[in-house]
Structure formats: C-alpha cells, structure tokens
Design an enzyme around this catalytic site. Structure first.
Site, short mmCIF file in Angstrom:
data_model
loop_
_atom_site.label_atom_id
_atom_site.label_comp_id
_atom_site.label_asym_id
_atom_site.label_seq_id
_atom_site.Cartn_x
_atom_site.Cartn_y
_atom_site.Cartn_z
CE1 TYR A 58 -2.92 -3.14 0.48
CE2 TYR A 58 -3.23 -2.58 2.77
CZ TYR A 58 -3.47 -3.41 1.70
OH TYR A 58 -4.28 -4.51 1.86
CG LEU A 205 -18.02 -0.87 4.38
CD1 LEU A 205 -17.37 0.43 4.89
CD2 LEU A 205 -19.50 -0.91 4.79
N GLY A 208 -17.03 0.87 -0.79
CA GLY A 208 -17.85 2.08 -0.69
C GLY A 208 -19.26 1.87 -1.22
#
Ligand SMILES: NC(=O)c1ccc[n+]([C@@H]2O[C@H](COP(=O)([O-])OP(=O)(O)OC[C@H]3O[C@@H](n4cnc5c(N)ncnc54)[C@H](OP(=O)(O)O)[C@@H]3O)[C@@H](O)[C@H]2O)c1
Length: 310
Positions: A58, A205, A208
């Site tokens: 990341y 999620l 988003g």
C-alpha cells in the site's frame, strides 16, 4: 469494543478493525491526504479499534510508514498486522513467496513501522511457483524468531490453504468478502470454520458501494484501484446499485444504515473474526466503529442475506 480470538494465536482482536490501504495509498487512490490518514488511524485507536491492517504494497511502503507514525507511543494498544510478497520498487513487479524474499520484505516492513515485531503477518498472495508449504514454513520460522506473533495467508484458494496448514497453524485467512462478492462461502469459509482460523474479509463495504452513497452517474477516477474489483464495470454497477437499493430498504425498516447492516451481516457469518473496514476520513472510522453496536435483528439479517444468496 468487543473482541474475538485471532485463530489459535491467543491474541484478541477488535471485531471492527481498520483497513489502511487509503493511508498513504498513492498507488491505489487519487488525492490521498496523508495527514488525514494519520488522524484516522489515531481516531480508530481512540475509539477502541485494536486491529490495524496494512501491507507493504500500500503506497509502496508509505502506508506502513504512516501507520508507524500514528501508533508512536501506543504500540501496546494495537494488534499490528501487515503483509508481504507483492513486489514493488527495486524488486520489480509481480509476486514472490520465496522465503529469502519474504524475510527481506518483513525486515523492511518492521523498519517502516518502527517496531521489532508485528502481531500478524500474511503472505499477501500466492506466487504460483514457491511450494506453499515452503512459503508458509518461512512464516513459522519468523514466529519462532519472535519477528511475528501469528501467521496468515491472503487470497489463497482451498488447496493452497490446505498446503499452508501442513506447515503450521494458519491463524488468519484474508480474502475478499461482502454482500456482493460471496464466492468464498463455498469452500474457504467452511475451511476456516473447521480449522480454527479467523476469517478476515477485505472489501467488506464493497469498496464504498454498500455505504449507499453512490448514484447511478458515479464514475471512478481512471487511477483508482477499484476498477480491478469488477464491481464498478458499467452493467455490473447498475445491478449492484439495485442490490444496494434493497439494502437501503431494509435499513429504513429497521432504523439502521446500509454500512452498518453490511458490517453486521459480515460479523454474523461463521468464522469471521474481525472486519477491516477501510476509511478515507475520521468520520467514516467513527461510523464504522458505531456499526458494532447497531441493533440488527436475526430477521433483518436474514432479509439482507436473501438479497444476494445464491
Ligand atoms: N488482502 C488483500 O488483497 C486486500 C485487498 C484490498 C483491501 N485489503 C484490506 O482491506 C481493507 C478494506 O478494504 P477496502 O478499503 O478496499 O474496501 P471497503 O472496506 O469495502 O470500503 C472502504 C470504502 O468505503 C467507504 N466508506 C467507509 N466507511 C464508510 C461508511 N461508514 N459509510 C459509507 N461509506 C464508507 C470509503 O470510500 P468512499 O468514501 O470513497 O465512498 C472507504 O474508502 C483495506 O483498507 C485493506 O487494509 C486487503
């Protein structure tokens, strides 16, 4: 904050964790605000989140540096988790699970995080060539040497999981799992349940989508990694929004929100140890932490489940 056991490691993790691929994740998102990244990690810890998930890939190391900065003076408050095996920078591109490479990657991660040991270390994905037993065996060596406290694998299929377990206890399995992507339910999830591994879903999620804020004209930036998920491809996106409309309808009925329902549904699934919800700001962190105490009945969970059950 409630906790659950991390596999057979003896470590407890908060049921709501924090995913940090936005924190310093310049290779994944546009307009990354590093200061907000540090703040949101600190806010998560303030709110009782102990499970912090990062990876060397990341931001090509930047996420680990910022997470390391955010936890300065608070190391004992967190279960610090990172991953290695994906190549970047001077090491080229692709994946490498060779024990020598993994050792070097772990050493670099420890340096960036500014710690002597991480609580959980994952092989980020299998390279398709190093025997899994050899690769996971390297993590057993790291554990014996006190460099890591628990070992896990990410994005492994069933045969690879079985091979890993022959080299030592698999404490955690991390793969993509959310209401819209349920492929791992047939084999990976049952394997975790029967083998005492904690399953840690990523993309809980749906990047988003399950937050319920995207409209039909929403477009991802060209350089946003979420193109790779397939969920935002034109025709698929329309169908996904129909499902989100169903989720919103249940949320309205039970006085909750789509995000809270999506997270609660995950926590109700067998073997799920913790959900590493991603966030781009402190308010999302607070909202995801609040999901833990959202009152969702078994009937509501069944309604959500039925939206996408095969
Ligand atoms: N092992 C792997 O291969 C792998 C792969 C990917 C990710 N991961 C890990 O899993 C973590 C979670 O995955 P993810 O961050 O990609 O996806 P995610 O958790 O499904 O979605 C996070 C996104 O949802 C939105 N959001 C967050 N909280 C919200 C709320 N309360 N209400 C409405 N919207 C909300 C934000 O995006 P917007 O504000 O833009 O809507 C946020 O960036 C990552 O951070 C990373 O640590 C692991």
């Amino acid at each position: 904050m409630n906790t659950r056991k991390l596999g057979q490691s003896g470590i407890d993790i908060s049921t709501i964790g924090l995913g940090t691929n936005y924190v310093g994740g310049h290779n994944l998102y546009v307009d990354v605000d590093e200061d907000e990244g540090v703040r949101l990690v600190q806010r998560a810890i303030d709110l009782g989140v102990t499970h912090l998930d990062t990876a060397d890939a990341y931001g090509f190391g930047r996420s680990e540096e910022l997470v390391g900065k955010a936890i300065q003076g608070r190391r004992d408050e967190v279960v610090l988790v990172t991953k290695g095996g994906i190549l970047f920078g001077e090491h080229g591109s692709g994946v490498n699970n060779d024990p020598a490479y993994l050792r070097g990657a772990l050493e670099r991660s420890l340096k960036r995080l500014n710690v002597d040991c991480v609580d959980l270390y994952y092989i980020h994905r299998h390279d398709g060539k190093t025997p899994v037993e050899t690769a996971f065996g390297a993590l057993m060596d790291f554990k014996r040497e006190g460099l890591i406290r628990a070992a896990g694998v990410s994005n492994f299929d069933l045969p690879a999981l079985q091979a890993a377990a022959s080299a030592g206890p698999v404490d955690a399995v991390q793969s993509c799992y959310n209401l819209l992507q349920r492929e791992i339910e047939t084999d990976v999830l049952p394997w975790c349940e029967h083998n005492g591994a904690s399953f840690v879903p990523w993309g809980g999620l749906a990047y988003g989508l399950l937050g319920g804020r995207y409209s039909r004209d929403f477009k991802l930036h060209d350089n946003d990694w979420r193109h790779r998920t397939g969920l935002f491809d034109e025709d698929v996106f329309e169908r996904n929004l129909d499902t989100v409309d169903g989720l919103k309808a249940v949320a309205t009925t039970c006085g909750s929100t789509p995000a809270h329902l999506a997270l609660q549904w995950l926590l109700s699934r067998p073997s799920v140890g913790s959900v590493i919800a991603g966030a781009k700001n402190v308010d999302q962190v607070a909202d995801n932490v609040a999901a833990e105490n959202a009152e969702v009945s078994a009937k509501d969970l069944a309604s959500i489940d039925a939206l996408t059950k095969a």
